[in-house]
Design a protein around this motif. Structure first.
Motif, short mmCIF file in Angstrom:
data_model
loop_
_atom_site.label_atom_id
_atom_site.label_comp_id
_atom_site.label_asym_id
_atom_site.label_seq_id
_atom_site.Cartn_x
_atom_site.Cartn_y
_atom_site.Cartn_z
N CYS A 1 -0.71 -0.84 10.01
CA CYS A 1 -0.98 -2.04 9.16
C CYS A 1 -1.78 -3.09 10.26
O CYS A 1 -2.78 -3.80 9.87
N GLN A 2 -1.58 -3.02 11.37
CA GLN A 2 -1.91 -4.15 12.48
C GLN A 2 -3.48 -3.69 12.62
O GLN A 2 -4.43 -4.24 12.71
N ILE A 3 -3.76 -2.28 12.62
CA ILE A 3 -5.26 -1.84 12.81
C ILE A 3 -5.91 -2.35 11.75
O ILE A 3 -6.99 -2.76 11.85
N VAL A 4 -5.56 -2.35 10.35
CA VAL A 4 -6.21 -2.80 9.32
C VAL A 4 -6.32 -4.12 9.35
O VAL A 4 -7.46 -4.86 9.17
N GLU A 5 -5.29 -4.95 9.52
CA GLU A 5 -5.61 -6.31 9.70
C GLU A 5 -6.39 -6.76 10.88
O GLU A 5 -7.18 -7.88 10.64
N ASP A 6 -6.51 -6.14 12.20
CA ASP A 6 -7.45 -6.73 13.19
C ASP A 6 -8.74 -6.44 12.75
O ASP A 6 -9.85 -7.23 13.03
N LYS A 7 -9.21 -5.50 11.96
CA LYS A 7 -10.55 -5.01 11.37
C LYS A 7 -10.93 -6.24 10.43
O LYS A 7 -12.12 -6.64 10.41
N MET A 8 -9.84 -6.37 9.45
CA MET A 8 -10.29 -7.66 8.62
C MET A 8 -10.50 -8.96 9.29
O MET A 8 -11.52 -9.59 8.60
N VAL A 9 -9.79 -9.19 10.26
CA VAL A 9 -10.09 -10.38 10.97
C VAL A 9 -11.63 -10.35 11.30
O VAL A 9 -12.28 -11.50 11.43
N LYS A 10 -12.20 -9.53 11.88
CA LYS A 10 -13.37 -9.17 12.36
C LYS A 10 -14.48 -9.14 11.26
O LYS A 10 -15.52 -9.88 11.27
N ILE B 1 -15.96 -6.03 0.83
CA ILE B 1 -15.43 -4.86 1.38
C ILE B 1 -14.65 -4.21 0.23
O ILE B 1 -13.66 -4.84 -0.45
N ALA B 2 -14.75 -2.94 -0.14
CA ALA B 2 -13.99 -2.08 -1.07
C ALA B 2 -13.20 -1.05 -0.14
O ALA B 2 -14.01 -0.54 0.87
N ASP B 3 -12.30 -0.44 -0.72
CA ASP B 3 -11.65 0.86 0.10
C ASP B 3 -12.45 1.91 -0.85
O ASP B 3 -12.17 1.92 -2.08
N PHE B 4 -13.00 2.82 0.04
CA PHE B 4 -13.41 4.15 -0.64
C PHE B 4 -12.73 5.18 -0.05
O PHE B 4 -13.59 6.43 0.06
N GLY B 5 -11.44 5.21 0.58
CA GLY B 5 -10.74 6.18 1.27
C GLY B 5 -10.02 7.30 0.63
O GLY B 5 -9.35 7.98 1.55
N THR B 6 -10.06 7.32 -0.54
CA THR B 6 -8.98 8.42 -1.08
C THR B 6 -9.10 10.02 -0.56
O THR B 6 -8.02 10.55 -0.20
N ARG B 7 -10.40 10.42 -0.50
CA ARG B 7 -10.46 11.89 -0.44
C ARG B 7 -10.23 12.40 0.80
O ARG B 7 -9.84 13.38 1.08
N ARG B 8 -10.34 11.37 2.06
CA ARG B 8 -10.35 11.97 3.40
C ARG B 8 -9.14 11.27 4.07
O ARG B 8 -9.17 10.84 5.20
N GLN C 1 -1.98 -2.26 0.65
CA GLN C 1 -0.98 -3.23 0.89
C GLN C 1 -1.61 -4.31 1.77
O GLN C 1 -1.33 -5.64 1.49
N THR C 2 -1.97 -3.96 2.74
CA THR C 2 -2.28 -4.76 4.14
C THR C 2 -3.61 -5.79 3.47
O THR C 2 -3.75 -6.81 3.81
N LEU C 3 -4.44 -4.86 2.80
CA LEU C 3 -5.99 -5.46 2.55
C LEU C 3 -5.52 -6.62 1.52
O LEU C 3 -6.23 -7.51 1.55
N LYS C 4 -4.93 -6.17 0.71
CA LYS C 4 -4.48 -7.23 -0.55
C LYS C 4 -3.52 -8.51 -0.06
O LYS C 4 -3.99 -9.48 -0.60
N LYS C 5 -2.68 -8.42 1.10
CA LYS C 5 -2.18 -9.54 1.76
C LYS C 5 -2.91 -10.40 2.63
O LYS C 5 -2.53 -11.53 2.58
N HIS C 6 -3.87 -9.78 3.05
CA HIS C 6 -4.87 -10.32 4.01
C HIS C 6 -5.43 -11.83 3.32
O HIS C 6 -6.21 -11.58 2.13
N PRO C 7 -5.26 -12.89 3.95
CA PRO C 7 -5.82 -14.08 3.44
C PRO C 7 -7.17 -14.32 3.49
O PRO C 7 -7.57 -15.33 3.83
N SER C 8 -7.95 -13.66 2.77
CA SER C 8 -9.37 -14.06 2.58
C SER C 8 -9.86 -13.36 1.49
O SER C 8 -9.07 -12.56 0.71
#
Length: 390
Positions: A145-154, A162-169, A181-188
């Protein structure tokens, strides 16, 4: 062990293509094969683990709530298709699995309208089972969750979508779930949706996607390489009447695509998707194409989706800003950034059998030669026909 819990745990474009295939090509057949680009070695008994996971998929059914979600989110899809999907079930007999030492073979064959749904879930199962079977430990849930959050801040600072396209791999369903869950909660307002329909429903966001390379690969089998892009887009427009208007450009190289992307299609489609080759070269080609057709590039959008990370995205934004619209589909950099090597695998259509036709080899000639699929003989034939220099 890994198994799917929802029939919608798949990429959105698989359902949009399935609807179009069932409408236009209900008697066509297809064959798919697993391609191990990363030369991963599979542990003994992996084929049995994969077979068990695939057998359980026969139990998956579209629920009433899932049907209602699709009805509300996708008004451009006919109710007859939603009824069909409610009656659809995976048939594991369509999937053949073999393992010789560390080498895995997976083949899928059957009616195209049925087999089209297998590709993404099989790939996601192979990834998840690979990490499990090799007992490879990832970072903790909190770190995911923290890795995703840090990326979203940048990403927020770039003022992009941005959309998530990461199902296959993805690393696993659990990681993918944490990511959304993390992307949805992120306040932007940076995160706008996911290609995964099940997770879009679970987290009340938008399912995103249009079509994939196989749509054009089949059209090449049926109508020839010269007509594949043109008729592929015409048929897409016939089904969706202006909705789902992002065109995939690199099935037979972008250069060839733009010769067939005429003024009518350029105006009708909202934009194009970049999936291989240098993104800045692609962006300039796209801008030049629209200008040449008398269309303001700023009224159109490029969806960038090829192996993105922050550095690539930042370069693209700097280049495109003020020249053309842009948005980003980020895959494994969200769903498989867990401290382990990422898998490099694909499952591609290799042959198609149009109604009243013969089994015909299909290929992909992407803007990145390492991403070509198909035999060297057929690739050579296609390059000759399309006048692509070696």
């Amino acid at each position: 062990m890994a198994h799917l819990t929802s029939i919608l745990d798949n990429d959105f474009y698989k359902f949009t293509m399935q609807f179009a295939v069932s409408k236009l090509f209900p008697k066509a057949k297809a064959r798919y094969e697993f391609i191990n680009r990363g030369k991963h070695t599979f542990p003994e008994g992996f084929d049995k683990l994969l077979r068990e996971a695939i057998e359980t998929m026969a139990q998956l059914k579209l629920t009433k709530a899932e049907k209602q979600f699709l009805r509300e989110k996708c008004p451009y899809i006919d109710p007859t298709y939603l009824d069909f999907l409610q009656g659809y079930h995976y048939d594991p007999d369509e999937v053949k699995i073999e393992q010789i030492d560390g080498e895995l073979k997976v083949c899928v064959e059957g009616y195209w309208y049925r087999t089209i749904l297998w590709e993404v879930p099989i790939m996601s199962l192979i990834c998840e089972l690979y990490y499990q079977a090799n007992k490879l430990n990832r970072v903790s849930n909190a770190e995911v969750c923290q890795i995703v959050e840090d990326k979203m801040v940048k990403y927020d600072k770039l003022h992009i979508t941005i959309a998530d396209f990461g199902t296959r791999r993805r690393h696993s369903y659990e990681v993918h779930d944490l990511v959304i869950q993390t992307l949805k909660k992120h306040p932007s307002k940076t995160f706008i949706g996911t290609s995964n329909v099940h997770l879009a429903m679970k987290y009340e966001t938008t399912p995103i996607g249009t079509h994939a390379h196989e749509w054009f690969m089949f059209h090449a089998a049926k109508y020839g390489y010269k007509m594949a892009n043109l008729l592929g887009l015409e048929h897409w427009a016939d089904v969706y009447r202006g909705d789902l208007g992002i065109a995939l450009s690199d099935t037979y190289t972008t250069k060839v695509f733009f010769t067939q992307f005429d003024k009518k299609l350029s105006k009708l489609f909202d934009g194009v998707r970049h999936d291989s080759g240098d993104p800045l070269v692609f962006a300039q080609m796209t801008i030049d194409h629209y200008k040449q057709k008398g269309i303001d590039p700023r009224s159109k959008t490029i969806i960038f989706s090829d192996g993105l990370d922050y550095e690539k995205v930042e370069k693209i934004v700097k280049f495109c800003d003020g020249k053309i619209g842009y948005s980003f589909g980020i895959g494994t950099d969200f769903t498989n950034d867990v401290g382990l090597p990422r898998m490099n695998i694909v499952l591609k259509m290799v042959e198609a059998k149009p109604e009243d036709g013969e089994w015909t080899e299909v290929i992909k000639l992407s803007d990145e030669p390492n991403k070509h699929t198909g035999t060297s003989k057929e690739i050579h034939i296609a390059k000759e026909i399309l006048k692509i220099e070696a």
